[in-house]
Design a protein around this motif. Structure first.
Motif, mmCIF file in Angstrom:
data_model
loop_
_atom_site.group_PDB
_atom_site.id
_atom_site.type_symbol
_atom_site.label_atom_id
_atom_site.label_comp_id
_atom_site.label_asym_id
_atom_site.label_seq_id
_atom_site.Cartn_x
_atom_site.Cartn_y
_atom_site.Cartn_z
ATOM 1 N N VAL A 48 0.831 -1.202 0.000
ATOM 2 C CA VAL A 48 0.000 0.000 0.000
ATOM 3 C C VAL A 48 0.862 1.246 0.000
ATOM 4 O O VAL A 48 0.384 2.343 -0.263
ATOM 5 N N HIS A 49 2.155 1.075 0.304
ATOM 6 C CA HIS A 49 3.064 2.217 0.375
ATOM 7 C C HIS A 49 3.829 2.442 -0.921
ATOM 8 O O HIS A 49 4.679 3.321 -0.985
ATOM 9 N N THR A 50 3.549 1.650 -1.963
ATOM 10 C CA THR A 50 4.265 1.802 -3.224
ATOM 11 C C THR A 50 3.997 3.180 -3.828
ATOM 12 O O THR A 50 2.859 3.608 -3.942
ATOM 13 N N ASP A 51 5.050 3.877 -4.192
ATOM 14 C CA ASP A 51 4.941 5.235 -4.712
ATOM 15 C C ASP A 51 5.287 5.283 -6.193
ATOM 16 O O ASP A 51 6.019 4.440 -6.708
ATOM 17 N N ALA A 52 4.775 6.324 -6.865
ATOM 18 C CA ALA A 52 5.065 6.507 -8.281
ATOM 19 C C ALA A 52 6.547 6.785 -8.492
ATOM 20 O O ALA A 52 7.219 7.354 -7.623
ATOM 21 N N VAL A 151 16.228 9.095 -3.422
ATOM 22 C CA VAL A 151 15.394 8.391 -2.457
ATOM 23 C C VAL A 151 14.607 7.298 -3.185
ATOM 24 O O VAL A 151 13.867 7.583 -4.130
ATOM 25 N N PHE A 152 14.773 6.063 -2.726
ATOM 26 C CA PHE A 152 14.104 4.913 -3.323
ATOM 27 C C PHE A 152 13.107 4.310 -2.334
ATOM 28 O O PHE A 152 13.307 4.372 -1.122
ATOM 29 N N THR A 153 12.047 3.728 -2.858
ATOM 30 C CA THR A 153 11.147 2.925 -2.040
ATOM 31 C C THR A 153 11.373 1.457 -2.375
ATOM 32 O O THR A 153 11.697 1.111 -3.521
ATOM 33 N N ASP A 175 13.501 0.588 -17.364
ATOM 34 C CA ASP A 175 13.181 1.825 -18.076
ATOM 35 C C ASP A 175 13.038 3.015 -17.135
ATOM 36 O O ASP A 175 12.780 4.136 -17.576
ATOM 37 N N ARG A 176 13.176 2.781 -15.843
ATOM 38 C CA ARG A 176 13.140 3.845 -14.845
ATOM 39 C C ARG A 176 14.379 3.693 -13.962
ATOM 40 O O ARG A 176 15.213 2.799 -14.195
ATOM 41 N N ALA A 177 14.524 4.541 -12.969
ATOM 42 C CA ALA A 177 15.670 4.439 -12.058
ATOM 43 C C ALA A 177 15.353 3.422 -10.967
ATOM 44 O O ALA A 177 14.453 3.637 -10.151
ATOM 45 N N GLU A 178 16.091 2.317 -10.963
ATOM 46 C CA GLU A 178 15.881 1.263 -9.976
ATOM 47 C C GLU A 178 17.185 0.941 -9.252
ATOM 48 O O GLU A 178 18.277 1.312 -9.698
ATOM 49 N N ILE A 179 17.048 0.230 -8.132
ATOM 50 C CA ILE A 179 18.214 -0.161 -7.346
ATOM 51 C C ILE A 179 18.012 -1.574 -6.833
ATOM 52 O O ILE A 179 16.872 -2.005 -6.614
ATOM 53 N N ILE A 206 11.819 7.408 -6.069
ATOM 54 C CA ILE A 206 10.557 8.127 -5.853
ATOM 55 C C ILE A 206 10.758 9.608 -5.598
ATOM 56 O O ILE A 206 9.786 10.373 -5.573
ATOM 57 N N GLY A 207 12.003 10.035 -5.405
ATOM 58 C CA GLY A 207 12.212 11.448 -5.139
ATOM 59 C C GLY A 207 13.684 11.797 -5.009
ATOM 60 O O GLY A 207 14.555 10.921 -5.009
ATOM 61 N N VAL A 208 13.930 13.085 -4.904
ATOM 62 C CA VAL A 208 15.303 13.601 -4.819
ATOM 63 C C VAL A 208 15.312 14.725 -3.794
ATOM 64 O O VAL A 208 14.394 15.552 -3.739
#
Length: 209
Positions: A48-52, A151-153, A175-179, A206-208
């Motif tokens: 439920v906490h997954t962010d765009a 910042v990653f989720t 295709d996106r920034a992942e870790i 999810i953010g910077v």
């Protein structure tokens, strides 16, 4: 100094070299790292906490990684390839040191960035000892040379036996920034060379700050 590259060619080298990469052949054998619960796997569905996803950043070398929920605050060293083609590992003597693949994607840039470190050494727990205790929605923060913090989720935390490690799932391009944050896990057998699996935390930007 290892160059920073976000190229597909560099990533292909990493993918070919990384299978079973963090099978550390020592370890205390006296401690039991947390194991991810089934509820934190991809198969259990999204949190439920997954962010765009945020827009990827330009490449910039990472300096430090923090995971507040498990009290990780560690410097990062870049890793190259060993003579046998496998990825180098951080020096085991420094229990609070993690590494990233210096010829691959930098954390926060488009693609799949790889960060890894020891779960323990002969003296006890190391930097990613508690990785398996993380949950979906927890945060990973990476300070970068350009002054930004990526910042990653966390999307999932999974554990794999070393003979069933899913290379494409873990190391495949995105295709996106992942870790990916990787350490040893699973059963420990001194006779069989140490830990028999890997714990992998999957995340996306999810953010910077």
């Amino acid at each position: 100094m290892t160059s920073v590259s976000n190229s597909r060619k560099g990533w292909g080298i990493a993918a070919a070299a990384c299978a079973g990469l963090w099978m550390i052949h020592d370890g205390s054998g006296e401690v039991t790292p947390p194991v991810p619960s089934a509820a934190q796997a991809f198969a259990a569905g999204p949190s439920v906490h997954t962010d765009a996803a945020a827009d990827p950043l330009s490449p910039s070398a990472p300096l430090r990684l923090r995971i507040p929920e498990i009290d990780v605050d560690a410097p990062l060293t870049d890793l190259g390839l060993a003579p046998d083609g496998s990825l180098e590992v951080p020096p085991a003597a420094d229990r609070n040191l993690a590494g990233w693949y210096g010829n691959g994607t930098t954390p926060g840039a488009k693609g799949t960035a790889i960060v890894a470190g020891h779960v323990d050494n002969a003296r006890g727990p190391a930097v990613f000892y508690a990785l398996g205790a993380l949950k979906k929605g927890h945060r990973i923060e990476v300070d970068r040379k350009d002054g930004r913090t990526a910042v990653f989720t966390i999307d999932a935390i999974e554990v794999y036996a070393k003979d069933r490690f899913p290379d494409a799932k873990v190391y495949g391009e995105a295709d996106r920034a992942e870790i990916r944050v990787i350490t040893c896990g699973g059963a420990f057998s001194r006779q069989s060379g140490g830990y028999q699996g890997n714990v992998v935390a999957f995340g996306h930007l999810i953010g910077v700050r």
